[in-house]
Motif scaffolding. Sequence first.
Motif, mmCIF file in Angstrom:
data_model
loop_
_atom_site.group_PDB
_atom_site.id
_atom_site.type_symbol
_atom_site.label_atom_id
_atom_site.label_comp_id
_atom_site.label_asym_id
_atom_site.label_seq_id
_atom_site.Cartn_x
_atom_site.Cartn_y
_atom_site.Cartn_z
ATOM 1 N N TRP A 128 13.139 -16.776 0.587
ATOM 2 C CA TRP A 128 13.241 -15.438 0.836
ATOM 3 C C TRP A 128 11.789 -14.892 0.191
ATOM 4 O O TRP A 128 11.527 -15.195 -1.018
ATOM 5 C CB TRP A 128 14.342 -14.648 0.223
ATOM 6 N N LEU A 129 11.016 -13.938 0.979
ATOM 7 C CA LEU A 129 10.050 -13.460 0.359
ATOM 8 C C LEU A 129 10.117 -12.007 0.594
ATOM 9 O O LEU A 129 10.835 -11.487 1.234
ATOM 10 C CB LEU A 129 8.816 -13.845 1.244
ATOM 11 N N SER A 130 9.177 -11.279 -0.300
ATOM 12 C CA SER A 130 8.955 -9.959 -0.064
ATOM 13 C C SER A 130 7.930 -9.733 0.858
ATOM 14 O O SER A 130 6.996 -10.692 1.039
ATOM 15 C CB SER A 130 8.608 -9.293 -1.614
ATOM 16 N N GLY A 131 7.697 -8.590 1.641
ATOM 17 C CA GLY A 131 6.748 -8.302 2.353
ATOM 18 C C GLY A 131 5.604 -8.185 1.706
ATOM 19 O O GLY A 131 5.576 -7.680 0.451
ATOM 20 N N GLU A 132 4.379 -8.423 2.321
ATOM 21 C CA GLU A 132 3.153 -8.286 1.375
ATOM 22 C C GLU A 132 2.471 -6.979 1.221
ATOM 23 O O GLU A 132 2.213 -6.800 0.009
ATOM 24 C CB GLU A 132 1.843 -8.715 2.469
ATOM 25 N N GLU A 133 2.978 -5.975 1.835
ATOM 26 C CA GLU A 133 2.584 -4.567 1.481
ATOM 27 C C GLU A 133 3.907 -3.664 1.749
ATOM 28 O O GLU A 133 4.296 -3.254 2.812
ATOM 29 C CB GLU A 133 1.378 -4.202 2.148
ATOM 30 N N LEU A 134 4.608 -3.239 0.690
ATOM 31 C CA LEU A 134 5.554 -2.566 0.807
ATOM 32 C C LEU A 134 5.598 -1.073 0.677
ATOM 33 O O LEU A 134 4.693 -0.767 -0.203
ATOM 34 C CB LEU A 134 6.762 -2.934 -0.350
ATOM 35 N N ARG A 135 6.339 -0.303 1.396
ATOM 36 C CA ARG A 135 5.990 1.261 0.824
ATOM 37 C C ARG A 135 6.917 1.459 -0.318
ATOM 38 O O ARG A 135 7.898 0.547 -0.563
ATOM 39 C CB ARG A 135 6.726 2.055 2.097
ATOM 40 N N PRO A 136 6.683 2.493 -0.852
ATOM 41 C CA PRO A 136 7.421 2.692 -2.031
ATOM 42 C C PRO A 136 9.083 2.684 -2.083
ATOM 43 O O PRO A 136 10.040 2.321 -2.624
ATOM 44 C CB PRO A 136 7.063 4.009 -2.960
ATOM 45 N N TRP A 137 9.534 3.317 -0.780
ATOM 46 C CA TRP A 137 11.103 3.329 -0.643
ATOM 47 C C TRP A 137 11.731 1.963 -0.387
ATOM 48 O O TRP A 137 12.677 1.858 -0.743
ATOM 49 C CB TRP A 137 11.286 4.633 0.438
ATOM 50 N N GLU A 138 10.666 1.193 0.367
ATOM 51 C CA GLU A 138 11.300 -0.143 0.584
ATOM 52 C C GLU A 138 11.434 -1.075 -0.518
ATOM 53 O O GLU A 138 12.259 -1.734 -0.594
ATOM 54 C CB GLU A 138 10.340 -0.739 1.720
ATOM 55 N N HIS A 139 10.412 -0.822 -1.329
ATOM 56 C CA HIS A 139 10.604 -1.215 -2.503
ATOM 57 C C HIS A 139 11.817 -0.982 -3.449
ATOM 58 O O HIS A 139 12.657 -1.658 -3.922
ATOM 59 C CB HIS A 139 9.260 -1.326 -3.342
ATOM 60 N N ARG A 140 12.073 0.237 -3.495
ATOM 61 C CA ARG A 140 12.823 0.894 -4.313
ATOM 62 C C ARG A 140 14.383 0.920 -3.763
ATOM 63 O O ARG A 140 15.450 0.507 -4.433
ATOM 64 C CB ARG A 140 12.772 2.314 -4.462
ATOM 65 N N PHE A 141 14.724 1.058 -2.341
ATOM 66 C CA PHE A 141 15.938 1.127 -1.902
ATOM 67 C C PHE A 141 16.448 -0.363 -0.935
ATOM 68 O O PHE A 141 17.411 -0.413 -0.633
ATOM 69 C CB PHE A 141 15.937 2.327 -0.884
ATOM 70 N N LEU A 142 15.342 -1.166 -0.695
ATOM 71 C CA LEU A 142 15.453 -2.256 -0.079
ATOM 72 C C LEU A 142 15.322 -3.426 -0.948
ATOM 73 O O LEU A 142 16.288 -4.277 -1.186
ATOM 74 C CB LEU A 142 14.755 -2.582 1.232
ATOM 75 N N VAL A 143 13.982 -4.004 -1.282
ATOM 76 C CA VAL A 143 13.847 -5.084 -1.760
ATOM 77 C C VAL A 143 14.318 -5.391 -3.253
ATOM 78 O O VAL A 143 14.896 -6.340 -3.622
ATOM 79 C CB VAL A 143 12.400 -5.467 -1.786
ATOM 80 N N GLU A 144 13.916 -4.384 -4.183
ATOM 81 C CA GLU A 144 14.589 -4.526 -5.507
ATOM 82 C C GLU A 144 15.944 -4.503 -5.816
ATOM 83 O O GLU A 144 16.760 -5.406 -6.188
ATOM 84 C CB GLU A 144 13.927 -3.173 -6.314
ATOM 85 N N PRO A 145 16.890 -3.788 -4.933
ATOM 86 C CA PRO A 145 18.312 -3.942 -4.950
ATOM 87 C C PRO A 145 18.838 -5.102 -4.338
ATOM 88 O O PRO A 145 19.717 -5.848 -4.990
ATOM 89 C CB PRO A 145 18.964 -2.693 -4.003
ATOM 90 N N VAL A 146 17.999 -5.902 -3.497
ATOM 91 C CA VAL A 146 18.350 -6.814 -2.963
ATOM 92 C C VAL A 146 18.332 -8.188 -4.284
ATOM 93 O O VAL A 146 19.218 -8.981 -4.150
ATOM 94 C CB VAL A 146 17.700 -7.694 -1.693
ATOM 95 N N CYS A 147 17.145 -7.929 -4.940
ATOM 96 C CA CYS A 147 16.841 -8.822 -6.001
ATOM 97 C C CYS A 147 18.105 -8.736 -7.095
ATOM 98 O O CYS A 147 18.607 -9.751 -7.430
ATOM 99 C CB CYS A 147 15.672 -8.562 -6.906
#
Length: 282
Positions: free
Chosen positions: A166-185
């Motif tokens: 599983w990977l993070s996208g290369e360039e995340l918008r701040p909300w994608e970081h905060r509400f999608l990928v970090e909570p998934v982690c």
Amino acid sequence: MVESTQPISIDDIARHYDQLDHFYREIWGEHVHHGVWETGKETPEQAVRRLVDLVLERAQLRPGMQVLDVGCGYGATSRIVAQEHGAQVLGLTVSPAQVRYAESVTNPPGNPRYLIEDWMHNQRESGSYDAVISIECLEHMHDKDRFFAEAFRVLKPGGRLAVSAWLSGEELRPWEHRFLVEPVCREGRLPALGTASEYARKMQNAGFEEVSVLDLSEQVVRTWPICAWRMLVGLVRKPGYLRFLLDPKNDNRIFALTMFRIWLAYRRGAMKYGIFGGMKKT
Ligand SMILES: C[S@@+](CC[C@H](N)C(=O)[O-])C[C@H]1O[C@@H](n2cnc3c(N)ncnc32)[C@H](O)[C@@H]1O
């Protein structure tokens, strides 16, 4: 690299898999990884098997090889490597429930073998494996550089590493970081998710050559609506599902909701999926 805002210990990761043992097997089966839909017509079982074959192609297996499966889960891929490729396989996991299941379905016993061992502190001998495979385990590693350095160390010269992650996208918008990928982690007990380019660089830094990256983000996303649907059906049909999700002592029950977050993250391109291959030069 997107990091979990809460510390995640190796015990947390083991407990995640032990607690969700029945869920994982009932909802998805003994392969705890994505499927790959190339035509769109594949059954989930065919899609799951396609992912395994794409990883194993990069390991260039031959009969008699010594193969290490890092993060082997229920050992389903290890058994394919042993039974269809004629290799000697050792699978590592941190979940006792997974080892118990894997041993119960390995017939005759002995190949693959399974061990509860943390890859970050493994006892494998240097230069002892022809191939190291790892399906969806890198996400759980606290030190991604060490993951690749250890794979390089235990491989024989000429040996190959094949990893899907599983990977993070290369360039995340701040909300994608905060509400999608970090909570998934955090909810998935993943200390951090790197990007494809970060992992490719780490492989090269570890000493690997012929490093390749296959982006399968579009082909794997269908895994999540299928899982979510099966979970909803389970909730309606099996009273045990609801009991499990309502019981506060199951601290991993949140993962039932994380599935929807992962699905959205893939659709937005905030999460990606890749297979990495590399060789330790002779
Ligand atoms: C998503 S499952 C994938 C399982 C398996 N590769 C499969 O495809 O079915 C992640 C696996 O990584 C293992 N794992 C996580 N952290 C680990 C570590 N530090 N050392 C060894 N295994 C680990 C877990 O126990 C689990 O078996």
